[in-house]
Structures are given as structure tokens and as C-alpha cells.
Design a protein around this motif. Sequence first.
Motif, PDB file in Angstrom:
ATOM      1  N   ALA A 204      19.229  16.354  37.245  1.00 18.20           N
ATOM      2  CA  ALA A 204      17.873  16.383  37.796  1.00 18.20           C
ATOM      3  C   ALA A 204      17.700  15.297  38.857  1.00 18.20           C
ATOM      4  CB  ALA A 204      16.851  16.211  36.681  1.00 18.20           C
TER       5      ALA A 204
ATOM      6  N   PHE B  22      19.816  16.027  42.088  1.00 16.30           N
ATOM      7  CA  PHE B  22      19.289  17.148  42.858  1.00 16.30           C
ATOM      8  C   PHE B  22      18.002  16.760  43.577  1.00 16.30           C
ATOM      9  CE2 PHE B  22      17.552  21.426  43.493  1.00 16.30           C
ATOM     10  CZ  PHE B  22      18.631  21.968  44.141  1.00 16.30           C
TER      11      PHE B  22
ATOM     12  N   PHE C 233      10.749  25.200  44.890  1.00 16.76           N
ATOM     13  CA  PHE C 233      10.200  23.850  44.856  1.00 16.76           C
ATOM     14  C   PHE C 233       8.692  23.800  44.781  1.00 16.76           C
ATOM     15  CE2 PHE C 233      14.287  23.768  46.875  1.00 16.76           C
ATOM     16  CZ  PHE C 233      14.940  22.962  45.974  1.00 16.76           C
TER      17      PHE C 233
ATOM     18  N   LEU D 218      18.636  24.290  52.880  1.00 15.86           N
ATOM     19  CA  LEU D 218      18.640  24.256  51.432  1.00 15.86           C
ATOM     20  C   LEU D 218      19.142  25.572  50.855  1.00 15.86           C
ATOM     21  CD1 LEU D 218      17.914  22.422  49.178  1.00 15.86           C
ATOM     22  CD2 LEU D 218      15.767  23.642  48.996  1.00 15.86           C
TER      23      LEU D 218
ATOM     24  N   HIS E 181      15.979  28.584  35.549  1.00  9.92           N
ATOM     25  CA  HIS E 181      16.554  29.489  36.546  1.00  9.92           C
ATOM     26  C   HIS E 181      16.219  30.944  36.255  1.00  9.92           C
ATOM     27  CE1 HIS E 181      19.046  25.968  37.467  1.00  9.92           C
ATOM     28  NE2 HIS E 181      19.248  26.522  38.634  1.00  9.92           N
TER      29      HIS E 181
ATOM     30  N   VAL F 215      13.003  24.814  39.990  1.00 11.38           N
ATOM     31  CA  VAL F 215      14.200  23.991  39.848  1.00 11.38           C
ATOM     32  C   VAL F 215      13.906  22.583  39.327  1.00 11.38           C
ATOM     33  CG1 VAL F 215      16.051  22.889  41.126  1.00 11.38           C
ATOM     34  CG2 VAL F 215      15.539  25.266  41.525  1.00 11.38           C
ATOM     35  N   LEU F 216      12.767  22.014  39.767  1.00  9.99           N
ATOM     36  CA  LEU F 216      12.508  20.628  39.389  1.00  9.99           C
ATOM     37  C   LEU F 216      11.819  20.495  38.032  1.00  9.99           C
ATOM     38  CD1 LEU F 216      11.597  19.218  42.880  1.00  9.99           C
ATOM     39  CD2 LEU F 216      13.657  18.827  41.567  1.00  9.99           C
TER      40      LEU F 216
ATOM     41  N   SER G 105      12.622  28.692  49.318  1.00  8.84           N
ATOM     42  CA  SER G 105      12.342  27.292  49.014  1.00  8.84           C
ATOM     43  C   SER G 105      10.957  27.136  48.396  1.00  8.84           C
ATOM     44  CB  SER G 105      12.507  26.433  50.270  1.00  8.84           C
ATOM     45  OG  SER G 105      11.397  26.580  51.095  1.00  8.84           O
TER      46      SER G 105
ATOM     47  N   ASP H  31      17.552  24.089  31.274  1.00 10.27           N
ATOM     48  CA  ASP H  31      17.954  24.331  32.649  1.00 10.27           C
ATOM     49  C   ASP H  31      18.136  25.826  32.902  1.00 10.27           C
ATOM     50  OD1 ASP H  31      18.570  23.224  35.188  1.00 10.27           O
ATOM     51  OD2 ASP H  31      20.637  23.825  34.864  1.00 10.27           O
TER      52      ASP H  31
ATOM     53  N   ILE I 271      12.993  21.181  35.227  1.00 11.74           N
ATOM     54  CA  ILE I 271      13.945  20.663  34.243  1.00 11.74           C
ATOM     55  C   ILE I 271      13.890  19.136  34.194  1.00 11.74           C
ATOM     56  CG2 ILE I 271      15.892  20.682  35.867  1.00 11.74           C
ATOM     57  CD1 ILE I 271      16.047  21.393  32.119  1.00 11.74           C
ATOM     58  N   ALA I 272      13.640  18.503  35.331  1.00 16.24           N
ATOM     59  CA  ALA I 272      13.544  17.040  35.346  1.00 16.24           C
ATOM     60  C   ALA I 272      12.340  16.577  34.533  1.00 16.24           C
ATOM     61  CB  ALA I 272      13.429  16.544  36.783  1.00 16.24           C
TER      62      ALA I 272
ATOM     63  N   SER J 201      13.996  24.277  54.668  1.00 17.69           N
ATOM     64  CA  SER J 201      14.242  25.405  53.774  1.00 17.69           C
ATOM     65  C   SER J 201      15.526  26.147  54.145  1.00 17.69           C
ATOM     66  CB  SER J 201      13.053  26.350  53.775  1.00 17.69           C
ATOM     67  OG  SER J 201      12.655  26.623  55.080  1.00 17.69           O
TER      68      SER J 201
END
Lengths: 311, 295
Positions: free
Chosen positions: B99, B102, A125, B119, A49, A199-200, A121, A45, A202-203, B116
Motif C-alpha cells: 500500500a 503504491f 483512485f 498510470l 480489485h 486500489v487505495l 484512473s 487486497d 486496501i491501505a 492517468s
Amino acid sequence: MSRLLIEPFQVAFMQRALLAVLVIGVLAGAVGVFVVLRRLAFVGDALTHTVFPGVVIAFLLGQSIFLGALAAALLSALLLTGLTSTRRVTPDASLAILLTSFFAVGVVLVSRERSYTADLSGFLFGRILAVDWAVLLQTLVVAAIVLTTLVALRKELLLRAFDPDGAAAMGYRVDLLDLVLNVLIALVVVAAVKAVGTVLVIALVIVPPVTARLLVDRVAGMTAISCALGALGGYLGLAVSYELSLQRGVRLASGATIVVVLVACFLVALAAGPGRRALARVVGGRPAAGNPAGGRPAAGPPTTPSSEGAG
Amino acid sequence: MSWLTDAFSGTFAQRALLEAVMVGVVSGVIGVHVLLRRLPFFTLAMGHATFPGVVLAALLGVNLLLGAGVFGILVVLAVALLGARERIDDTSAIGVVLAGAFALGVLLLSAQAGFSKDLSAYLVGSIVTVQPADLLITAITGVVVLGALAALHKELVLGAFDPDGLAALGYPAVALDVVLLLLIELVVVTSVPAVGTILSVALIAAPAATARLWTDRLGPTMALSGALGAASGVIGLVVSRNLNIAAGATIVLVAAALFAVSLVLAPRRGMLGWRLLAGASRGGEVARAHQGYGG
């Protein structure tokens, strides 16, 4: 069913997006196995970042975002390995500080821009539908490097995961192996940054291997399932978000949809896991090489899963 | 009550300053407990996991703090349940919950317009637009959290160092753990709307880790940590106003800079102090023994 699962991918940009999520899914699933075995979810994680400021600086300088992410990834993997091996501060405290301060550098730099929130964003993302062939090529190259390294150092990394003292006694440089794994995690983030954002990722790194761990005991089987799940989640998530956006008018962020699909798979495995193991016990085999759960074929030995029964 | 709300009105800058000081003090003090119990990752997950709660509350038109609080409790439960499974270690459980929660928040938000903008406000906060009502909530939370930490100080510290001893002495160990987790959640939930999810973790972990470098005793660590949190807030706000950059992120960078300086300069535990001690003891055995003792 075919309308949902095949039709979306007849458009060129969706084919590129699909190829990207498949490669990233397999890649993240493979590296994720080591992340989960070593209990490095927090490190993973943190690395997602810390790549962020590199992306921002490259964007502001008009350089390749890929190179910026790469530089930040290598720097933060080095810093992270160094900081977590010092005993002045507990590793989780230094991770939290490194994570937040790197991220803050990125935010401060973006906040000088006029298109602040939209840019932010986009970096966080990704824009999977805007993936072009150049991005795809970069992703493929990084994936090839990471997977080759994983295969080559598989034994050493596993030994380090299960018996660090033994690895040290056998003359392996444990700190070097840690650095290698951290760099590999960071490279996954680099490969995924344009498509799914920082950010995603990590999932994608955590959820598939944890799910696989619920179903099998052997590392090889876990790796196979984890990679397959990563790819499957990418495929289904993309198809679902496309279908809903186009046909139902509900706009869903594709990256987040992929993650939600992965979490749904995890929940299914959570419910099916004990039943599957009980079945294996009754059948009398090793609990590892067992029958598939939830209609999923080929859960056992380290063969590459050729197909996922998801049609 | 009017004198109280009056105290919290005033210009934008004054309100932001007051919010930064209050959040800094409370986060700094509770951060010592978070580090003692190795909970920074959990705290981070809690910050991320309040996100879908905030979005849902906005959609349903209920109070944002309520939505965040409910989801925070759900997260505590989910992590506890998953972590209890034999095949899932705690770190992985936290990773999955973080995860998933989020992504759920992003999914809910992406179905809305103005994606955006909302967020980024959530991620990095907007301390300069903090309202008098927010200040009042922060103040009440601060009093409750600090009061509870003071009243339960002995029990919480014993629980951190010797959980078995705590249970053996007849204290309700599990209940105390839950109380601490709820206090952490309270701090995170009240600070996230104002300062953002990333900053809220930074203000909890960085001042406490910095204070820990300067002193080994718990009381002074907490006092120093609270002061460092407040100082980071004030310095960060002033710098961000002068350079016209994001306030929340600047506060994080100030807190991190204080940590980095302490890592080098702090006596005994800092790099320079460590070198001196190692040099004085020829070969560093004493230094290593000290580290083992302290860490």
C-alpha cells in the motif's frame, strides 16, 4: 497551523470530502482490525480489485456505480469464500487468479471506451473532491450497516479469529462467519469506491490496524486506535494535499496523500512501540493499557477516542 | 549481435507475439516455485512496489528497469525487516509495504502531467508497443532465470519442502532463498513494463496452479506451466486483436479460463474427477485422504 488544518474546510466541497474520509477512515479502521487479526491482507487486497468490474459495468450501462460495486462485492465475496475453502488449490493461488481475472474483466470492458485511460484512473483512485450529498448518504448507510454487524457479531468473529476449532466445537458456522467478514470487507470497498477508488482502500484497511497493533495488545484498544488513525489520516491527508495544491502549486492526488500520511504514522509507531512497552513495564501495568506514544492521548481501554491531539 | 536484434525486429504483431511467448514461459516456470512457497501475495506486492521506482527513474532520466529493480530490492528488505517484528505477521507486512509503495508512486506521478495515461499503461501494460530492445532484455532475463532455476533445481525444491533439511545438509539456505526472491523480482521487473503489474502476477500464478491440477510431479508441472503461460499469451493476443480489447487483460482472462476449465475437468483433482473418485469409494474417504495428501 490553523490555516493548514481548518481553513481548507470552509469550502462546501471540502467539507463533504472531509466527512467522507472521516466516515470511511473509521469504517476501514474497524473492519481492518479483523483483517489483520485473521491475516487476511491478501483477501482484502483481492476484494478491492474484484469490485472494479462491477463499477465498470454499472458505468457502461448507465446504472448507479454504487449498485454495480455492491453486486460485484457480494458476488466476489461469495466466490472468494468458496474458492479459498476448497482444498484443490492453495488459497493464495486461487486468490491471485480471482483477483487478476476480475480485474481483467474490468479493464477489458473499459478498454472499449474512448475515454479509456481517464475513466480507468477515476475508478481506480476515486474523485474525492467530487463527492456529493447522494454519495455521502450511500457511504453513511453502508457504514452504519457494517459497523452494526461488526458490533453484533464481535464475539463470534473474535472467537473465530483466535480459536477456529473452538468456535466450530461450540456450534458456530465458521464458514458462515468467514463469509460475513468477507462481505464486510467488500462493503468497505463499496463505501469508499467513489471517494478514494478501489486500489487505495486496501491501505485504509491494513495500515491503521497494523499501526494500532504495534501500540496496544487488547482488541478493544486496538480497534479504538485503528478507527482514530483512519480518520486522522484522512483528515491530515486531505488538508495537506489541499494546501500543497492551492498554495504551492504541487498537485498531489488526495487519496495517495492520505495513504502516505498513514504510512508515516505507522513508521512513527514502529519507532515508538518498543519504548512505549518498556515504559509500561517499568510503570508496572499491563502492557496493554499503557501510556500514549508520540503524544497520542487515550490509547488504552475501549473508550471512543474523543479527540486526536494533532493540532 | 545483429542477428539477434534482427530476430527481434519485425512487425508490431510479431514482436508482441514473441514477447508474450517468452514472458509466458518464464513466468509459468517460476510460478511453480512461487506457488510451492506460497509467495503469490509477495509477488503481487513486488509488482506494485516497482511502480514508484519506475516513476522516479522516469523523473531522473535513468533506465526504468534500474529504478524498478532497486525498488524491488528495497521491498524485499522492507518486508523481511517488518515481518521479523514480533507484532507484525508476514501478510500484514506485505500489505503495508504494498500500500505504501503504491501510494508513493501515485503521489509522485500525480505531481506530473499526463497522470492517468502513464498510470494505466503501467497497470495493464502495452504489449503491442513493445520495442526490439525490450525483447532482447526479456530474452536475456529468460535465459538467466531458466538457467538458474535448472542449475539450482534440487536445492530450491528441497528448500521449499524441507528448509530445515536443506540447512542441515550444509547448503546456504538463506542465500538460496534470496536467490529465488531475486529471480522472481527479475521476472516481475522485466515483464511489468510490457504486460503491466496485474498481468505479471496472473501469468505467474494461474498457469502454475492450472498445471498443478493435472499432475503431481514437479518436472511435468513446470513444463506444462511454461507451455500454458505461452499458450495464454498467444491465444490472448489473437482474441484481443480480433475483438479490439486490451491485450494484457485478455491474456489474463485466457489464463484464468484455462484454470477454471481444469478445475472442473482435471482427473483426480478436478471437481468432476473428484466426484467420480468419491462415488467409487462410497462416502469419499479416499478422496478426502487424497486431498490431504496432495494439499
